[in-house]
Design an enzyme around this catalytic site. Structure first.
Site, mmCIF file in Angstrom:
data_model
loop_
_atom_site.group_PDB
_atom_site.id
_atom_site.type_symbol
_atom_site.label_atom_id
_atom_site.label_comp_id
_atom_site.label_asym_id
_atom_site.label_seq_id
_atom_site.Cartn_x
_atom_site.Cartn_y
_atom_site.Cartn_z
ATOM 1 N N ASP A 196 0.876 -1.154 0.000
ATOM 2 C CA ASP A 196 0.000 0.000 0.000
ATOM 3 C C ASP A 196 0.924 1.217 0.000
ATOM 4 O OD1 ASP A 196 -2.213 1.748 0.664
ATOM 5 O OD2 ASP A 196 -1.403 1.742 2.687
ATOM 6 N N ASP A 238 -1.566 -0.765 5.895
ATOM 7 C CA ASP A 238 -1.821 -0.210 7.222
ATOM 8 C C ASP A 238 -3.281 0.117 7.469
ATOM 9 O OD1 ASP A 238 -1.831 1.924 5.324
ATOM 10 O OD2 ASP A 238 -1.797 3.314 7.005
ATOM 11 N N ASP A 265 -7.106 -1.652 3.467
ATOM 12 C CA ASP A 265 -6.165 -2.703 3.050
ATOM 13 C C ASP A 265 -6.542 -4.073 3.592
ATOM 14 O OD1 ASP A 265 -4.516 -0.796 1.804
ATOM 15 O OD2 ASP A 265 -3.550 -0.343 3.724
HETATM 16 P P1 ADP Z 1 -3.810 4.306 -0.070
HETATM 17 O O1 ADP Z 1 -4.251 3.084 -0.795
HETATM 18 O O2 ADP Z 1 -2.630 4.954 -0.727
HETATM 19 O O3 ADP Z 1 -3.562 4.063 1.380
HETATM 20 P P2 ADP Z 1 -6.536 5.133 0.139
HETATM 21 O O4 ADP Z 1 -7.061 4.023 -0.695
HETATM 22 O O5 ADP Z 1 -6.726 5.030 1.598
HETATM 23 O O6 ADP Z 1 -4.987 5.370 -0.198
HETATM 24 O O7 ADP Z 1 -7.183 6.488 -0.331
HETATM 25 C C1 ADP Z 1 -7.291 6.843 -1.687
HETATM 26 C C2 ADP Z 1 -7.727 8.248 -1.853
HETATM 27 O O8 ADP Z 1 -9.065 8.416 -1.343
HETATM 28 C C3 ADP Z 1 -6.892 9.230 -1.088
HETATM 29 O O9 ADP Z 1 -5.771 9.628 -1.827
HETATM 30 C C4 ADP Z 1 -7.868 10.376 -0.879
HETATM 31 O O10 ADP Z 1 -7.920 11.199 -1.992
HETATM 32 C C5 ADP Z 1 -9.184 9.656 -0.707
HETATM 33 N N1 ADP Z 1 -9.470 9.440 0.722
HETATM 34 C C6 ADP Z 1 -9.393 8.306 1.415
HETATM 35 N N2 ADP Z 1 -9.710 8.464 2.704
HETATM 36 C C7 ADP Z 1 -9.967 9.784 2.854
HETATM 37 C C8 ADP Z 1 -10.337 10.602 3.944
HETATM 38 N N3 ADP Z 1 -10.482 10.132 5.187
HETATM 39 N N4 ADP Z 1 -10.516 11.927 3.702
HETATM 40 C C9 ADP Z 1 -10.361 12.423 2.470
HETATM 41 N N5 ADP Z 1 -10.006 11.713 1.423
HETATM 42 C C10 ADP Z 1 -9.814 10.409 1.575
HETATM 43 MG MG MG Z 2 -2.787 3.161 3.528
#
Ligand code: ADP
Ligand code: MG
Length: 627
Positions: free
Chosen positions: A323, A518, A522
């Site tokens: 991730d 994390d 995921d």
């Molecule tokens: P990663 O897989 O890199 O951990 P996520 O899948 O958690 O990222 O999130 C993808 C996208 O969704 C983020 O880049 C953001 O734009 C949006 N996002 C996720 N969670 C939030 C949140 N709590 N507040 C605002 N935007 C969010």
């Molecule tokens: Mg993450």
């Protein structure tokens, strides 16, 4: 001989019995060679009593209670057979060596287990709690979330919490294995059992004693003992079936020896030799000796396996998927830019922080910190629901999230200021209400210092495929990926949790896959992978539950180290199985066809057992550390 946990506990008692047996054996042997036959007999009798009797009792106990014929029984039968054919010295040597290797083995196994149990002893019993009328000393178990605890220099942290006043260095070696002190100030997390080195700190308790990182670690490791590795299960299964086979085989051999005209004593002696030669002690112990040692070496380096199975699988992994946010990046992001299309910046941020109030996502953390730094109050919003990997939506239609959420709300990202914001390769969070766009913030997220080195070490260690999987936008993913030395084909962006699962499944079609993550988003991928690895101290509880391995340190090079340790464990297990099976084959063939003397069978058999245990223990001295 199987290392049952209850046997570990009375090992000091075992140790004394073993010492008495060794002395009696030496006296008996010396008397025998000096010609004092009756003194020699007394010595052997003592050996039979102190080494043979307890073994016989434990063999009968497991036969009676669990219907298991264990190897102890083979040893006792062989010793009795030796005595019956007037070879009490051989029988006594057998029992003495058996008892010696048994004691050594249980001590060694106990050592591996204690390395983990020692963690439990690190929590201080009492803590200094600030109350209305000053500071009082209370039992750590009574601390509740929200309590303020004063940490004096040199004090151990009693429970997990956050620093609210003061800043200073902490020694976190107990949970992360990192020996360099870490400097922390207000807002930073502190963990139970770490040491406050030089300052007076006030901390707010965030988790009760039962839920702290150390407590979770101990639960994980205890669960670990129940989840046996496949090869461990095999060697146990094999050990039991095989013991029966050896008993039956020796009886058959006795009959055959008699049938081919050997006299009774000679036939019984040969059958007893065969019994010893064929006993699978070494095979049964070869796997747990290696696995327990590796598990405890890993635990000391801040890598926790939920069991031997996760360790064995990690050793066979050929692809690693990561991730991005909070895993390859620090997860301590900062708000860098703000574009507000209507109303004041302050209003925009208080509303946004209201949406993010309950989110565990690193982005939410960045926004909350920004609001706090500006001294703003967080808006109270009702009915906020999470759209994993997209963002958040409140009951009144206010939303915040990524471009996908924006389109599903029918809002428009076309404003020139927003386009300019999106041009920088940063994570952008848009906020709006219904189809109306209100504005956006951009968040900078840096790679962990150890990520590039960790990935390079994995590649060097022979990992065939590496992939970064993120729900973030492609430009951001590519910038971070380039910093980490990833190829464009290894970068997967704009993913939903289900897409991560599909990509993991695709990697899994070509071999074993590990997924490192994390977040809540995921969990599915962690569960789908052959082995899930959660960022322990910083990661979410859900991720920790779904994973088979927890990385307590945020140091990515340790992941590569854990992979190396897992592969080495696999090699040592294979060595052990080959050595123990090979030694047994040689001994059995010699016993059947070459008149192998009983004492040689005994020495070969016990020597092989000790050898595989020591070989496994080498892993204990192979710490996981930072490169
Ligand atoms: P990663 O897989 O890199 O951990 P996520 O899948 O958690 O990222 O999130 C993808 C996208 O969704 C983020 O880049 C953001 O734009 C949006 N996002 C996720 N969670 C939030 C949140 N709590 N507040 C605002 N935007 C969010
Ligand atoms: Mg993450």
């Amino acid at each position: 001989m199987t290392a049952s946990p209850d046997r570990t506990e009375d090992s000091s008692y075992d140790l004394w019995l073993t010492l008495v047996a060794v002395v009696a054996m030496l006296v008996g042997g010396a008397a025998h060679f000096a010609g004092f036959a009756s003194l020699a007999l007394v010595g052997y009798a003592v050996v039979y009593a102190v080494a043979g009797l307890p073994t016989a009792l434990s063999a009968l106990r497991s036969l009676w209670h669990e219907r298991i014929l264990d190897i102890d029984l083979l040893m006792v039968v062989a010793a009795l057979a030796a005595a019956a054919v007037d070879a009490p010295m051989e029988g006594a040597v057998l029992l003495t060596l058996f008892s010696m290797s048994e004691t050594l083995e249980s001590r060694a196994m106990g050592k591996a287990r204690r390395a983990v149990e020692a963690l439990m002893a690190l929590r201080p019993d009492t803590a200094l709690r600030r109350s209305a009328d000053g500071i009082e000393e209370v039992a750590s178990g009574y601390l509740l979330p929200g309590d303020i605890v004063v940490l004096r220099p040199g004090a151990r942290v009693p429970v997990d919490g956050v620093i609210v006043a003061g800043d200073g260095s902490l020694d976190e070696a107990t949970i992360t294995g990192e020996s360099m002190p870490v400097h922390k100030g207000p807002g930073a997390q502190v963990f139970e059992a770490t040491v406050n080195l030089n300052a007076v700190l006030d901390m707010k308790v965030t988790r009760g004693t039962g839920e702290s990182t150390v407590a979770r670690m101990i639960t994980l490791v205890t669960e670990a003992q129940a989840a046996r590795a496949p090869s461990e299960r095999f060697s146990e299964w094999f050990g039991q079936r095989y013991t029966v086979a050896v008993l039956v085989g020796s009886c058959v051999a006795l009959a055959v020896f008699l049938a081919i005209g050997r006299d009774f004593d000679d036939a019984l002696y040969r059958a007893a030799t065969l019994l010893v030669a064929a006993s699978p002690c070494a095979i049964v112990i070869s796997v747990p000796a290696a696995i327990l040692s590796a598990l405890s070496a890993a635990a000391r380096g801040g890598v926790l396996f939920k069991g031997g199975a996760a360790l064995e699988t990690l050793g066979a992994v050929r692809a690693f998927a990561f991730d991005k946010t909070g895993t390859l990046t620090t997860g301590r992001a900062d708000v860098v830019d703000l574009v507000v299309l209507s109303g004041s910046d302050e209003d925009f941020l208080t509303q946004l922080a209201g949406l993010e109030a309950q989110s565990e996502h690193p982005i939410a953390d960045a926004i909350r910190r920004e609001v706090e730094a500006r001294g703003l109050v967080v808006a109270e919003l009702d009915g906020v629901s999470v759209r994993p990997s997209e963002g958040l939506v409140a009951g009144d239609g206010l939303w915040a999230g990524n471009p996908r959420l924006v389109s599903s709300m029918g809002a428009d990202m076309g404003h020139p200021a927003l386009i300019q914001l999106a041009d920088a390769a940063r994570t952008v969070v848009y906020m709006g209400r219904g189809a109306q766009m209100l504005g956006a913030v951009s968040v900078a997220d840096l790679p962990r210092k150890s990520s590039a080195a960790g990935l390079a070490a994995l590649r060097k260690g022979g990992v065939a495929e590496i992939a970064m999987m993120t729900g973030d936008r492609r430009p951001v993913a590519e910038r971070i990926g380039a910093d980490l030395g990833l190829r464009p084909s290894e970068i997967h962006a704009d993913l939903l949790p289900a897409d991560k699962v599909a990509l993991v499944a695709d990697l899994a079609s070509r071999g074993k896959v590990a997924f490192v993550g994390d977040g809540v988003n995921d969990a599915a991928a962690l569960a789908r992978a052959d082995v899930g690895i959660a960022m322990g101290a910083a990661g979410s509880e859900v991720a920790l539950q779904a994973a088979g391995v927890a990385l307590l340190s945020d140091d990515m090079t340790r992941l590569a180290e854990a992979h190396r340790l897992a592969r080495r464990t696999g090699r040592i297990i294979r060595q052990n199985l080959i050595v123990s099976m090979g030694a047994m084959a040689v001994l059995v063939i010699s016993a059947l066809f070459f008149d192998l003397p009983l004492p040689i069978a005994v020495i070969g058999h016990e020597g092989g057992t000790v050898l595989v245990v020591l070989n496994g223990l080498r892993l204990l001295a192979d710490p996981i550390r930072r490169r």
